[in-house]
Design a protein around this motif. Structure first.
Motif, PDB file in Angstrom:
ATOM      1  N   VAL A 295      -6.596  -8.535 -28.021  1.00 19.07           N
ATOM      2  CA  VAL A 295      -7.923  -8.814 -28.012  1.00 19.07           C
ATOM      3  C   VAL A 295      -8.344  -9.879 -28.684  1.00 19.07           C
ATOM      4  O   VAL A 295      -9.091 -10.582 -28.230  1.00 19.07           O
ATOM      5  CB  VAL A 295      -8.576  -7.454 -28.623  1.00 19.07           C
ATOM      6  CG1 VAL A 295     -10.328  -7.509 -28.589  1.00 19.07           C
ATOM      7  CG2 VAL A 295      -8.417  -6.144 -27.520  1.00 19.07           C
ATOM      8  N   LEU A 296      -7.790 -10.016 -29.929  1.00 21.36           N
ATOM      9  CA  LEU A 296      -8.258 -11.090 -30.913  1.00 21.36           C
ATOM     10  C   LEU A 296      -7.888 -12.453 -30.091  1.00 21.36           C
ATOM     11  O   LEU A 296      -8.587 -13.491 -29.951  1.00 21.36           O
ATOM     12  CB  LEU A 296      -7.564 -10.997 -32.161  1.00 21.36           C
ATOM     13  CG  LEU A 296      -8.085  -9.828 -33.007  1.00 21.36           C
ATOM     14  CD1 LEU A 296      -7.622 -10.010 -34.173  1.00 21.36           C
ATOM     15  CD2 LEU A 296     -10.029 -10.173 -33.309  1.00 21.36           C
ATOM     16  N   VAL A 297      -6.635 -12.542 -29.538  1.00 19.29           N
ATOM     17  CA  VAL A 297      -6.173 -13.581 -28.710  1.00 19.29           C
ATOM     18  C   VAL A 297      -7.116 -14.021 -27.524  1.00 19.29           C
ATOM     19  O   VAL A 297      -7.375 -14.996 -27.433  1.00 19.29           O
ATOM     20  CB  VAL A 297      -4.622 -13.515 -28.425  1.00 19.29           C
ATOM     21  CG1 VAL A 297      -4.067 -14.512 -27.129  1.00 19.29           C
ATOM     22  CG2 VAL A 297      -3.763 -13.719 -29.635  1.00 19.29           C
ATOM     23  N   ILE A 298      -7.459 -13.125 -26.730  1.00 17.87           N
ATOM     24  CA  ILE A 298      -8.489 -13.214 -25.653  1.00 17.87           C
ATOM     25  C   ILE A 298      -9.598 -13.753 -26.037  1.00 17.87           C
ATOM     26  O   ILE A 298     -10.416 -14.636 -25.525  1.00 17.87           O
ATOM     27  CB  ILE A 298      -8.403 -12.149 -24.574  1.00 17.87           C
ATOM     28  CG1 ILE A 298      -6.963 -11.811 -24.133  1.00 17.87           C
ATOM     29  CG2 ILE A 298      -9.362 -12.290 -23.730  1.00 17.87           C
ATOM     30  CD1 ILE A 298      -7.020 -10.718 -23.392  1.00 17.87           C
ATOM     31  N   TYR A 299     -10.135 -13.102 -27.390  1.00 16.31           N
ATOM     32  CA  TYR A 299     -11.602 -13.565 -27.869  1.00 16.31           C
ATOM     33  C   TYR A 299     -11.487 -15.163 -28.038  1.00 16.31           C
ATOM     34  O   TYR A 299     -12.267 -16.001 -27.903  1.00 16.31           O
ATOM     35  CB  TYR A 299     -11.736 -12.962 -29.198  1.00 16.31           C
ATOM     36  CG  TYR A 299     -12.372 -11.380 -29.127  1.00 16.31           C
ATOM     37  CD1 TYR A 299     -12.638 -10.988 -27.916  1.00 16.31           C
ATOM     38  CD2 TYR A 299     -12.651 -10.861 -30.123  1.00 16.31           C
ATOM     39  CE1 TYR A 299     -13.034  -9.594 -27.956  1.00 16.31           C
ATOM     40  CE2 TYR A 299     -13.256  -9.573 -30.170  1.00 16.31           C
ATOM     41  CZ  TYR A 299     -13.456  -8.823 -29.032  1.00 16.31           C
ATOM     42  OH  TYR A 299     -13.837  -7.709 -29.015  1.00 16.31           O
ATOM     43  N   LEU A 300     -10.343 -15.675 -28.966  1.00 16.80           N
ATOM     44  CA  LEU A 300     -10.063 -16.965 -29.169  1.00 16.80           C
ATOM     45  C   LEU A 300     -10.195 -17.890 -27.726  1.00 16.80           C
ATOM     46  O   LEU A 300     -10.728 -19.004 -27.858  1.00 16.80           O
ATOM     47  CB  LEU A 300      -8.570 -16.994 -29.856  1.00 16.80           C
ATOM     48  CG  LEU A 300      -8.091 -18.336 -30.222  1.00 16.80           C
ATOM     49  CD1 LEU A 300      -9.599 -19.146 -31.269  1.00 16.80           C
ATOM     50  CD2 LEU A 300      -6.821 -18.505 -30.836  1.00 16.80           C
ATOM     51  N   ILE A 301      -9.206 -17.513 -26.748  1.00 18.52           N
ATOM     52  CA  ILE A 301      -9.014 -18.140 -25.617  1.00 18.52           C
ATOM     53  C   ILE A 301     -10.717 -18.273 -24.829  1.00 18.52           C
ATOM     54  O   ILE A 301     -11.030 -19.322 -24.498  1.00 18.52           O
ATOM     55  CB  ILE A 301      -8.256 -17.417 -24.591  1.00 18.52           C
ATOM     56  CG1 ILE A 301      -6.914 -17.620 -25.146  1.00 18.52           C
ATOM     57  CG2 ILE A 301      -8.425 -18.192 -23.260  1.00 18.52           C
ATOM     58  CD1 ILE A 301      -5.792 -16.660 -24.350  1.00 18.52           C
ATOM     59  N   ALA A 302     -11.409 -17.147 -25.078  1.00 13.92           N
ATOM     60  CA  ALA A 302     -12.781 -17.236 -24.495  1.00 13.92           C
ATOM     61  C   ALA A 302     -13.624 -18.023 -25.324  1.00 13.92           C
ATOM     62  O   ALA A 302     -14.500 -18.816 -24.789  1.00 13.92           O
ATOM     63  CB  ALA A 302     -13.466 -15.677 -24.827  1.00 13.92           C
ATOM     64  N   GLY A 303     -13.471 -18.030 -26.645  1.00 13.46           N
ATOM     65  CA  GLY A 303     -14.048 -19.051 -27.395  1.00 13.46           C
ATOM     66  C   GLY A 303     -13.939 -20.559 -27.304  1.00 13.46           C
ATOM     67  O   GLY A 303     -14.833 -21.412 -27.082  1.00 13.46           O
ATOM     68  N   ILE A 304     -12.678 -20.775 -26.848  1.00 11.83           N
ATOM     69  CA  ILE A 304     -12.241 -22.072 -26.547  1.00 11.83           C
ATOM     70  C   ILE A 304     -13.014 -22.410 -25.325  1.00 11.83           C
ATOM     71  O   ILE A 304     -13.430 -23.732 -24.956  1.00 11.83           O
ATOM     72  CB  ILE A 304     -10.822 -22.256 -26.166  1.00 11.83           C
ATOM     73  CG1 ILE A 304      -9.864 -21.987 -27.835  1.00 11.83           C
ATOM     74  CG2 ILE A 304     -10.243 -23.538 -25.772  1.00 11.83           C
ATOM     75  CD1 ILE A 304      -8.537 -22.032 -27.847  1.00 11.83           C
ATOM     76  N   PHE A 305     -12.812 -21.469 -24.283  1.00  6.68           N
ATOM     77  CA  PHE A 305     -13.909 -21.942 -22.896  1.00  6.68           C
ATOM     78  C   PHE A 305     -15.137 -22.304 -23.340  1.00  6.68           C
ATOM     79  O   PHE A 305     -15.670 -23.245 -22.923  1.00  6.68           O
ATOM     80  CB  PHE A 305     -13.676 -20.654 -21.962  1.00  6.68           C
ATOM     81  CG  PHE A 305     -12.555 -20.749 -21.326  1.00  6.68           C
ATOM     82  CD1 PHE A 305     -12.608 -21.566 -20.051  1.00  6.68           C
ATOM     83  CD2 PHE A 305     -11.372 -20.135 -21.571  1.00  6.68           C
ATOM     84  CE1 PHE A 305     -11.377 -21.394 -19.296  1.00  6.68           C
ATOM     85  CE2 PHE A 305     -10.125 -19.855 -20.717  1.00  6.68           C
ATOM     86  CZ  PHE A 305     -10.267 -20.626 -19.341  1.00  6.68           C
ATOM     87  N   SER A 306     -15.686 -21.354 -24.240  1.00  6.33           N
ATOM     88  CA  SER A 306     -17.014 -21.573 -24.616  1.00  6.33           C
ATOM     89  C   SER A 306     -17.610 -22.914 -25.089  1.00  6.33           C
ATOM     90  O   SER A 306     -18.336 -23.626 -24.955  1.00  6.33           O
ATOM     91  CB  SER A 306     -17.690 -20.422 -25.408  1.00  6.33           C
ATOM     92  OG  SER A 306     -17.714 -19.339 -24.676  1.00  6.33           O
ATOM     93  N   MET A 307     -16.437 -23.491 -26.086  1.00  8.39           N
ATOM     94  CA  MET A 307     -16.697 -24.688 -26.819  1.00  8.39           C
ATOM     95  C   MET A 307     -16.491 -25.891 -25.617  1.00  8.39           C
ATOM     96  O   MET A 307     -17.115 -26.845 -25.814  1.00  8.39           O
ATOM     97  CB  MET A 307     -15.490 -24.870 -27.722  1.00  8.39           C
ATOM     98  CG  MET A 307     -15.962 -24.087 -28.902  1.00  8.39           C
ATOM     99  SD  MET A 307     -14.973 -24.475 -30.464  1.00  8.39           S
ATOM    100  CE  MET A 307     -13.359 -23.462 -30.022  1.00  8.39           C
ATOM    101  N   ILE A 308     -15.694 -25.571 -24.836  1.00  8.41           N
ATOM    102  CA  ILE A 308     -15.396 -26.723 -23.648  1.00  8.41           C
ATOM    103  C   ILE A 308     -16.737 -26.698 -23.035  1.00  8.41           C
ATOM    104  O   ILE A 308     -17.226 -27.671 -22.649  1.00  8.41           O
ATOM    105  CB  ILE A 308     -14.264 -26.390 -22.697  1.00  8.41           C
ATOM    106  CG1 ILE A 308     -12.926 -26.451 -23.722  1.00  8.41           C
ATOM    107  CG2 ILE A 308     -14.218 -27.387 -21.430  1.00  8.41           C
ATOM    108  CD1 ILE A 308     -11.660 -26.029 -22.999  1.00  8.41           C
TER     109      ILE A 308
END
Length: 365
Positions: A295-308
């Motif tokens: 869950v935390l890894v997918i949160y991190l990836i979602a956060g990267i998408f948002s920053m992009i």
């Protein structure tokens, strides 16, 4: 004129209200039989109450009707449409209904909100060209499809404790920030509703994060997906390249998981409505991550998408195109590394491996 300080206080009150309502909804779920029974497809080992999205729904609409009243011409159609989605989810959580019946409820809700709040996509800006105006008979079904696609993508990603709710917070929060600071055609009222919904989800998350005490259920996953799709439409009515890409990038995780699930089922000759254990979170757990780590890894990836996504409003057209190309390349590499389509289907990685081998051979000559 809206007081920013008052809006902040109202969002905090929405969080508190959601914290109070969630245990009540949990007890209600047990009483009416809205529970998830363990089986080979589910990760829970004991009977878990679902229908948690009802608490988010109550906190959100109490806030925009009472704490921070939003213009009724906007909020009331959303309330009617969202209630249809919620009831569809509640029925499915109590007694599983067919995909067709569920889709019917979503279509009715989508048509109500798109028509009532005039959210039909009416024009598209093509790079290096002028606006292309869409007739209603084209724009309306495209808009309905957008609502259905995003709603179902959030529903599909809801497979682990806190996953869909956390991703929804990240996605909505990013939409709110971009709407306030970057998109001129996004009204402040929309941003108020977005941040209010974020508050309602934040209040629910402590009960939903691993180990969960209550699930979103279809009640919550469909409601959140529907609300995210509707909120994004307020910035999509007059579509430019940038405003089209931004919500797609923000929702990169659920959209990617949905698209590759469809591709996977097509390649394996499976019905599109069939369920499997090859979604992104399943693949990451197969690689050895724990439930919480996944869950935390997918949160991190979602956060990267948002920053992009935040880079797009700051970039030129050429810059946006380069960002998109780099994003798609990196996403495909990640997808193939975790085997989202299949462990033996890694065309890009195979090409890169062949290219690297060819270079090594030339260096050894």
């Amino acid at each position: 004129m809206y007081d920013v300080y008052q809006i902040f206080i109202n969002v905090l009150l929405t969080i508190i209200l959601s914290l109070i309502l969630t245990p009540i909804v949990r007890k209600l779920a047990f009483k009416i039989g809205a529970v998830d029974v363990p089986n080979k497809r589910r990760v829970n080992k004991t009977i878990m109450p679902s229908m948690g999205g009802f608490a988010i729904y109550l906190a959100f609409f109490f806030s925009i009707f009472v704490l921070q009243p939003v213009e009724l011409s906007i909020s009331f159609p959303i309330f009617i449409a969202a209630t249809i989605v919620l009831l569809t989810g509640i029925v499915d959580d109590i007694k599983e209904i067919s995909p067709k019946a569920k889709m019917l409820g979503l279509i009715v809700a989508a048509m109500i909100i798109v028509y009532a709040n005039d959210l039909t996509v009416v024009q598209v800006s093509v790079p290096f060209m002028d606006f292309v105006y869409l007739p209603t008979w084209i724009g309306f079904p495209i808009t309905i499809f957008w609502v259905l696609a995003i709603t179902n993508s959030i529903n599909l990603i809801d497979g682990l404790d806190g996953l869909a709710s956390g991703i929804s917070i990240i996605a909505l929060g990013t939409m709110g920030i971009i709407g306030v600071f970057f998109l001129e055609n996004t009204s402040f009222i929309t941003s108020i509703m977005i941040f209010t919904l974020v508050g309602a989800i934040i209040g629910f998350l402590p009960y939903n994060f691993y180990p969960a005490k209550i699930y979103l259920g279809d009640t919550g996953a469909l409601f959140l997906g529907f609300m995210i799709s509707v909120m994004s439409l307020y910035g999509l009515k007059n579509v430019t390249l940038i405003t089209l890409i931004i919500p797609i990038v923000i929702l990169g995780i659920p959209i990617t998981d949905t698209v590759y699930a469809m591709l996977r089922r097509k390649l394996n000759s499976m019905p599109m409505s069939s369920a499997d254990r090859h979604h992104m979170h399943h693949r990451l757990m197969t690689l050895g991550l724990t439930h919480k780590q996944t869950v935390l890894v997918i949160y991190l990836i979602a956060g990267i998408f948002s920053m992009i996504a935040l880079l797009y409003p700051l970039s030129s057209l050429i810059g946006s195109i380069l960002i998109t190309i780099a994003l798609l390349f990196g996403l495909e590499v990640f997808i193939e590394l975790i085997g989202l389509v299949g462990e033996n289907r890694r065309p890009l990685l195979n090409k890169l491996r062949q290219f690297a081998n060819k270079i090594n051979k030339n260096d050894n000559k």
